[in-house]
Design an enzyme around this catalytic site. Sequence first.
Site, PDB file in Angstrom:
ATOM      1  N   ASP A 169      27.791  17.093 -18.466  1.00 24.61           N
ATOM      2  CA  ASP A 169      28.133  18.565 -19.358  1.00 24.61           C
ATOM      3  C   ASP A 169      26.802  20.148 -18.062  1.00 24.61           C
ATOM      4  OD1 ASP A 169      27.172  17.035 -21.352  1.00 24.61           O
ATOM      5  OD2 ASP A 169      25.488  16.244 -21.002  1.00 24.61           O
ATOM      6  N   ASP A 185      24.978   8.997 -20.268  1.00 25.20           N
ATOM      7  CA  ASP A 185      24.213  10.545 -20.099  1.00 25.20           C
ATOM      8  C   ASP A 185      23.187   9.676 -18.788  1.00 25.20           C
ATOM      9  OD1 ASP A 185      25.540  12.605 -21.389  1.00 25.20           O
ATOM     10  OD2 ASP A 185      24.291  11.884 -22.924  1.00 25.20           O
TER      11      ASP A 185
END
Length: 168
Positions: free
Chosen positions: A143, A125
């Site tokens: 995401d 991330d």
Amino acid sequence: MQYHKNFTRFSLIVFLILNIAVDQISKFIVRLEISDYEHIALIKNIFTLTRVENSGAFLSLGDNMPYIFRLIILTGLPLLFLGYGLYYLFSKPNLPGSMQIALCFLIGGGIGNLYDRIVHGSVTDFMHLDFHIFQTGVFNFADIFIMIGVGILLLLSITANMIKKKTE
């Protein structure tokens, strides 16, 4: 008719591949160029890049679970759901285009994160938004794609319910 069906399938495959490619290329660049927890402000501390390796699920949930449970819950179950999603997407040729696009976003994002989990042992991330009154967790393009897919499905559901109420 067969040409249209083949073109639609080809388009869906290309869209899925583009989702996965954008996610994986961005993560590859981040792994090469950004150190763990390094902060790079892109928009005056509102939008920052910071590399975080997430071995759990959304917002690191399940990060402390025993390995076998993480393997089953974070790899096995998503693999089953993504497999079913692909089957559903390609076995139902009469799905509305908006539903097909939503499923491509969901499946493409899911595959991107699942690939990371299987190959790297964690999901990379790297984007973070801070609007001072609220902020996001650190996230990636997969995401974003998953949230877009969920958003489209939510809008489809709301509009279907509104149409149903009008006809009653």
